[in-house]
Design an enzyme around this catalytic site. Structure first.
Site, PDB file in Angstrom:
ATOM      1  N   ASP A  19     -48.815  63.911  16.462  1.00 37.63           N
ATOM      2  CA  ASP A  19     -49.238  63.657  17.841  1.00 37.63           C
ATOM      3  C   ASP A  19     -50.751  63.492  17.941  1.00 37.63           C
ATOM      4  O   ASP A  19     -51.505  64.098  17.176  1.00 37.63           O
ATOM      5  CB  ASP A  19     -48.766  64.828  18.726  1.00 37.63           C
ATOM      6  CG  ASP A  19     -48.790  64.469  20.203  1.00 37.63           C
ATOM      7  OD1 ASP A  19     -48.818  63.275  20.539  1.00 37.63           O
ATOM      8  OD2 ASP A  19     -48.769  65.409  21.027  1.00 37.63           O
ATOM      9  N   HIS A  36     -52.430  54.211  17.047  1.00 37.41           N
ATOM     10  CA  HIS A  36     -51.144  54.199  16.336  1.00 37.41           C
ATOM     11  C   HIS A  36     -51.307  53.577  14.942  1.00 37.41           C
ATOM     12  O   HIS A  36     -50.713  54.049  13.978  1.00 37.41           O
ATOM     13  CB  HIS A  36     -50.096  53.422  17.138  1.00 37.41           C
ATOM     14  CG  HIS A  36     -49.718  54.109  18.423  1.00 37.41           C
ATOM     15  ND1 HIS A  36     -49.423  55.447  18.494  1.00 37.41           N
ATOM     16  CD2 HIS A  36     -49.602  53.643  19.697  1.00 37.41           C
ATOM     17  CE1 HIS A  36     -49.146  55.778  19.754  1.00 37.41           C
ATOM     18  NE2 HIS A  36     -49.254  54.697  20.502  1.00 37.41           N
ATOM     19  N   LEU A 130     -39.006  62.630  -3.388  1.00 33.79           N
ATOM     20  CA  LEU A 130     -39.142  63.219  -2.045  1.00 33.79           C
ATOM     21  C   LEU A 130     -38.152  62.528  -1.120  1.00 33.79           C
ATOM     22  O   LEU A 130     -37.990  61.299  -1.174  1.00 33.79           O
ATOM     23  CB  LEU A 130     -40.563  62.971  -1.520  1.00 33.79           C
ATOM     24  CG  LEU A 130     -40.817  63.358  -0.065  1.00 33.79           C
ATOM     25  CD1 LEU A 130     -41.086  64.856   0.058  1.00 33.79           C
ATOM     26  CD2 LEU A 130     -42.009  62.602   0.519  1.00 33.79           C
TER      27      LEU A 130
HETATM   28  C1  IPE Z   1     -43.659  63.679  20.503  1.00 38.57           C
HETATM   29  O1  IPE Z   1     -44.908  63.326  20.974  1.00 38.57           O
HETATM   30  C2  IPE Z   1     -43.012  62.516  19.830  1.00 38.57           C
HETATM   31  C3  IPE Z   1     -43.689  61.950  18.678  1.00 38.57           C
HETATM   32  C4  IPE Z   1     -44.757  62.373  18.082  1.00 38.57           C
HETATM   33  C5  IPE Z   1     -43.050  60.805  18.141  1.00 38.57           C
HETATM   34  P1  IPE Z   1     -45.164  63.019  22.500  1.00 38.57           P
HETATM   35  O2  IPE Z   1     -46.606  62.766  22.629  1.00 38.57           O
HETATM   36  O3  IPE Z   1     -44.252  61.968  22.992  1.00 38.57           O
HETATM   37  O4  IPE Z   1     -44.769  64.412  23.186  1.00 38.57           O
HETATM   38  P2  IPE Z   1     -44.948  64.931  24.679  1.00 38.57           P
HETATM   39  O5  IPE Z   1     -44.243  63.965  25.578  1.00 38.57           O
HETATM   40  O6  IPE Z   1     -46.408  64.975  24.976  1.00 38.57           O
HETATM   41  O7  IPE Z   1     -44.328  66.289  24.698  1.00 38.57           O
HETATM   42  C1  IPE Z   2     -47.965  60.256  18.854  1.00 36.70           C
HETATM   43  O1  IPE Z   2     -49.186  60.053  19.456  1.00 36.70           O
HETATM   44  C2  IPE Z   2     -47.286  58.956  18.495  1.00 36.70           C
HETATM   45  C3  IPE Z   2     -46.067  58.679  19.259  1.00 36.70           C
HETATM   46  C4  IPE Z   2     -45.567  59.390  20.214  1.00 36.70           C
HETATM   47  C5  IPE Z   2     -45.393  57.465  18.896  1.00 36.70           C
HETATM   48  P1  IPE Z   2     -49.297  59.846  21.022  1.00 36.70           P
HETATM   49  O2  IPE Z   2     -49.142  58.395  21.314  1.00 36.70           O
HETATM   50  O3  IPE Z   2     -48.356  60.718  21.751  1.00 36.70           O
HETATM   51  O4  IPE Z   2     -50.777  60.278  21.291  1.00 36.70           O
HETATM   52  P2  IPE Z   2     -51.320  61.101  22.553  1.00 36.70           P
HETATM   53  O5  IPE Z   2     -50.551  62.374  22.620  1.00 36.70           O
HETATM   54  O6  IPE Z   2     -51.121  60.251  23.751  1.00 36.70           O
HETATM   55  O7  IPE Z   2     -52.758  61.316  22.226  1.00 36.70           O
HETATM   56 MG    MG Z   3     -48.536  62.618  22.477  1.00 37.68          MG
END
Ligand code: IPE
Ligand code: IPE
Ligand code: MG
Length: 249
Positions: A19, A36, A130
């Site tokens: 995240d 990303h 792995l």
């Molecule tokens: C969780 O991250 C899903 C992934 C990393 C793929 P999110 O950024 O979507 O989670 P929430 O919505 O903040 O809990």
């Molecule tokens: C996680 O990073 C990637 C996915 C959920 C695909 P985020 O896109 O949730 O990044 P933040 O949390 O908005 O910084």
């Molecule tokens: Mg996020």
């Protein structure tokens, strides 16, 4: 399935909520898609680092069932990124002996992406260095309902008796049925929540949260998570003295 980690300081199975990509890019006044893309580089480095450390199973949360709620442009960018990253990295991961599998409901993906997923999975299916599980359109609640539907169908067609339903039968229908439960859960990006990841399988997993955003998650941070895991005492309801006694036997 119970944990395969019997006192080993290296976790047999790590799962990660990767995240913080969006915030990493926003901080740099860049579009979220830039974060990303950077995140994919961290993913490659994490696979390599944990494989070298001796981890046998790595489960990465790439796209949750709730991530469809994001703006359509971001969802499209992520889908394209999955496809291009898979195309680009499959051969190299295969050469390194990595077995790649997807968990989650893939029916919502484009035919192109589903085809790429299938070919990546079949190319790498006999690899043993792995096991890399990629959770895409995955939700822990979906996983449990899916298992329930399979079990209900078996009950209805007489293949199964209700008295035979126990924990191990239920777990045999979950996505990671043939994989030991995660020993270590890592979430980058500062949030301290599970976000519908492997909710059943995390029952006794050691949780590690860090504020570091996923694109900044260096091998030093990866090692810090392993070090923290090695310091934990896993008691499974027992006392600390019992665990020490067992280790001395
Ligand atoms: C969780 O991250 C899903 C992934 C990393 C793929 P999110 O950024 O979507 O989670 P929430 O919505 O903040 O809990
Ligand atoms: C996680 O990073 C990637 C996915 C959920 C695909 P985020 O896109 O949730 O990044 P933040 O949390 O908005 O910084
Ligand atoms: Mg996020």
């Amino acid at each position: 399935m119970v944990s395969a980690d019997t006192g080993n300081s290296i976790p047999a199975h790590i799962c990660i909520i990767m995240d913080g990509n969006g915030r990493w890019a926003t901080k740099r006044l860049m579009p979220r898609s830039y974060g990303h893309k950077k995140g994919v580089e961290t993913t490659r480095s994490a696979v390599e680092y944990f494989a070298k450390a001796g981890v046998k199973h790595l489960t990465l949360f790439a796209f949750s069932s709730e991530n469809w709620n994001r703006p359509v442009d971001e969802v499209n960018t992520l889908m394209e990124l999955f496809l291009t990253s898979l195309k680009k990295n499959t051969d190299e991961l295969n050469d390194k002996g990595i077995r790649i599998r997807f968990i989650g409901d893939r029916s919502a993906f484009s035919q192109k992406l589903r085809d790429q997923i299938s070919s990546t999975e079949s190319l790498t299916q006999n690899n043993q260095t792995l096991n890399l599980n990629i959770a895409a359109n995955y939700g822990g609640q979906w996983d449990i309902i899916n298992a329930l539907q399979i079990i209900t169908a078996k009950l209805e067609n007489g293949e199964l008796d209700s008295e035979n339903i126990d924990q191990s039968l239920f777990e045999s229908q979950l996505s990671l049925a043939d994989t030991p439960e995660p020993d270590l859960f890592i979430r980058t990006g500062g949030e301290q929540r599970i976000s519908n990841f492997l909710i059943w399988q995390l029952a006794y997993t050691e949780l590690f949260f860090t504020d570091v955003l996923w694109p900044d998650f260096t091998t030093r941070e990866m090692q810090a998570a392993l070090d923290e895991y090695a310091r934990r005492q896993r008691r499974y309801g027992k006392t600390g003295d019992q665990i020490v006694g067992e280790m001395q036997c």
